[in-house]
Design an enzyme around this catalytic site. Structure first.
Site, PDB file in Angstrom:
ATOM      1  N   LEU A   7       0.256  -5.090  -3.167  1.00  0.00           N
ATOM      2  CA  LEU A   7       1.324  -5.115  -4.069  1.00  0.00           C
ATOM      3  C   LEU A   7       1.045  -5.930  -5.322  1.00  0.00           C
ATOM      4  CD1 LEU A   7       4.863  -5.137  -2.237  1.00  0.00           C
ATOM      5  CD2 LEU A   7       3.333  -3.058  -2.673  1.00  0.00           C
ATOM      6  N   LYS A   8      -0.045  -6.747  -5.260  1.00  0.00           N
ATOM      7  CA  LYS A   8      -0.551  -7.351  -6.707  1.00  0.00           C
ATOM      8  C   LYS A   8       0.659  -7.974  -7.189  1.00  0.00           C
ATOM      9  CE  LYS A   8      -4.666  -4.562  -6.989  1.00  0.00           C
ATOM     10  NZ  LYS A   8      -5.641  -4.035  -7.631  1.00  0.00           N
ATOM     11  N   HIS A  85     -10.399 -11.396  -3.206  1.00  0.00           N
ATOM     12  CA  HIS A  85     -10.092 -10.142  -4.096  1.00  0.00           C
ATOM     13  C   HIS A  85     -10.618 -10.017  -5.545  1.00  0.00           C
ATOM     14  CE1 HIS A  85      -7.962  -6.840  -5.953  1.00  0.00           C
ATOM     15  NE2 HIS A  85      -7.948  -6.373  -4.816  1.00  0.00           N
ATOM     16  N   GLU A 133     -14.868  -3.061  -2.673  1.00  0.00           N
ATOM     17  CA  GLU A 133     -14.082  -2.599  -3.695  1.00  0.00           C
ATOM     18  C   GLU A 133     -14.824  -2.658  -5.185  1.00  0.00           C
ATOM     19  OE1 GLU A 133      -9.459  -2.723  -2.775  1.00  0.00           O
ATOM     20  OE2 GLU A 133     -10.071  -4.311  -4.135  1.00  0.00           O
ATOM     21  N   ILE A 138     -10.990   0.078  -9.722  1.00  0.00           N
ATOM     22  CA  ILE A 138      -9.582  -0.351  -9.219  1.00  0.00           C
ATOM     23  C   ILE A 138      -8.641   0.167 -10.110  1.00  0.00           C
ATOM     24  CG2 ILE A 138      -8.213  -2.380  -8.932  1.00  0.00           C
ATOM     25  CD1 ILE A 138     -10.566  -3.810  -7.719  1.00  0.00           C
ATOM     26  N   GLY A 173      -9.237   3.085  -6.186  1.00  0.00           N
ATOM     27  CA  GLY A 173      -8.766   4.314  -6.689  1.00  0.00           C
ATOM     28  C   GLY A 173      -8.322   5.298  -5.374  1.00  0.00           C
ATOM     29  N   ALA A 194      -3.530  -0.129  -3.942  1.00  0.00           N
ATOM     30  CA  ALA A 194      -2.302  -0.411  -4.574  1.00  0.00           C
ATOM     31  C   ALA A 194      -1.537   0.403  -5.475  1.00  0.00           C
ATOM     32  CB  ALA A 194      -2.961  -1.742  -5.387  1.00  0.00           C
ATOM     33  N   SER A 195      -2.104   0.829  -6.576  1.00  0.00           N
ATOM     34  CA  SER A 195      -1.324   1.525  -7.374  1.00  0.00           C
ATOM     35  C   SER A 195      -0.974   2.721  -6.914  1.00  0.00           C
ATOM     36  CB  SER A 195      -2.103   1.701  -8.708  1.00  0.00           C
ATOM     37  OG  SER A 195      -3.529   2.302  -8.705  1.00  0.00           O
TER      38      SER A 195
HETATM   39  O1  G3P Z   1      -6.647  -4.480  -3.248  1.00  0.00           O
HETATM   40  C1  G3P Z   1      -6.799  -3.151  -3.407  1.00  0.00           C
HETATM   41  C2  G3P Z   1      -6.840  -2.751  -4.905  1.00  0.00           C
HETATM   42  O2  G3P Z   1      -7.755  -3.600  -5.490  1.00  0.00           O
HETATM   43  C3  G3P Z   1      -7.111  -1.179  -5.307  1.00  0.00           C
HETATM   44  O3  G3P Z   1      -6.235  -1.046  -6.255  1.00  0.00           O
HETATM   45  O4  G3P Z   1      -4.834   0.411  -7.504  1.00  0.00           O
HETATM   46  O5  G3P Z   1      -7.304   1.082  -7.204  1.00  0.00           O
HETATM   47  O6  G3P Z   1      -5.480   1.206  -5.338  1.00  0.00           O
HETATM   48  P1  G3P Z   1      -5.874   0.440  -6.383  1.00  0.00           P
END
Ligand code: G3P
Length: 214
Positions: A7-8, A85, A133, A138, A173, A194-195
């Site tokens: 959830l950052k 992270h 990652e 991201i 992503g 996350a997003s």
């Molecule tokens: O920890 C997962 C994150 O860094 C990935 O972010 O928004 O690209 O799913 P997102």
């Protein structure tokens, strides 16, 4: 397949997302977990969802200010922690120390890294899992499995060469079931995202469609 929703510091309702994740978890063979901010761990864990810390520090009880102690995260209800992270990078010695701290209280560990070379180094430290990652992907909605599939396969090779017992996940992503399936086909045993969930209008529907094909 572990689906870990980070959830950052997104301005979402952590309890609402956690409740949705717990409900969806009951409908799928996938294992869904949520990593809220430290201050939200207790409330999120109370929903019954598997709860992870986003970070713990390489410290023990004592004169430390502004840190997250592994013992406190575990007492609040965390059962695992992300480390290193991309948005919370650590020096190698600190990753090692944080792993030691997590082990004291049996927190499961995932060490994140940017690329296969770093994944090899992270795996050599003996975490439960590593997660590759690429930082540039991201939050873009372009999945690593599509933009850079080699990085996932190379990360699996690098991790296995260092420690055959370490699991490899990928992230960046990822937002659809197709992305999760593609990650699995490249050798990933889970995804970090996350997003795609934390910023979704309907986090439950986003999670349902993500785990549906798994
Ligand atoms: O920890 C997962 C994150 O860094 C990935 O972010 O928004 O690209 O799913 P997102």
């Amino acid at each position: 397949m572990l689906v870990l929703v980070n959830l950052k510091t997104y301005p979402c309702d952590p309890v609402a997302v956690a409740t949705a994740a717990r409900e969806v978890n009951e409908t799928t063979p996938a294992r869904i977990a949520v990593a809220p901010q430290t201050a939200h761990i207790e409330r999120v864990a109370e929903t019954g969802v598997e709860t992870w810390a986003q970070h713990v520090d390489p410290i023990e009880y004592g004169s430390n200010t502004g840190h997250t102690l592994a013992e406190t995260a575990a007492e609040a209800g965390a059962v695992g922690t992300l480390l290193n992270h991309s948005e919370r990078r650590l020096r190698l010695a600190d990753i090692d120390g944080a792993l030691e701290a997590a082990r004291r209280v049996d927190l499961e560990t995932i060490v994140c890294a940017n690329n296969p070379a770093q994944i090899g180094a992270a795996a050599a430290l003996g975490p439960d899992a590593v997660a590759v990652e690429p930082p540039e992907l991201i939050g873009t909605g372009t999945p690593v499995s599509q933009a850079d599939p080699d990085i996932v396969e190379d990360a699996v090779d690098a991790a296995t060469a260092a420690d055959e017992g370490v699991s490899v996940l990928c992230g960046a992503g990822i937002s659809t079931g197709e992305d999760a399936v593609a990650a699995r086909e490249l050798g990933s045993e889970g995804v970090l995202l996350a997003s795609g969930v934390a910023k979704a209008d309907d986090p439950k529907a986003a999670l349902e469609s993500l785990v549906d094909p798994l």
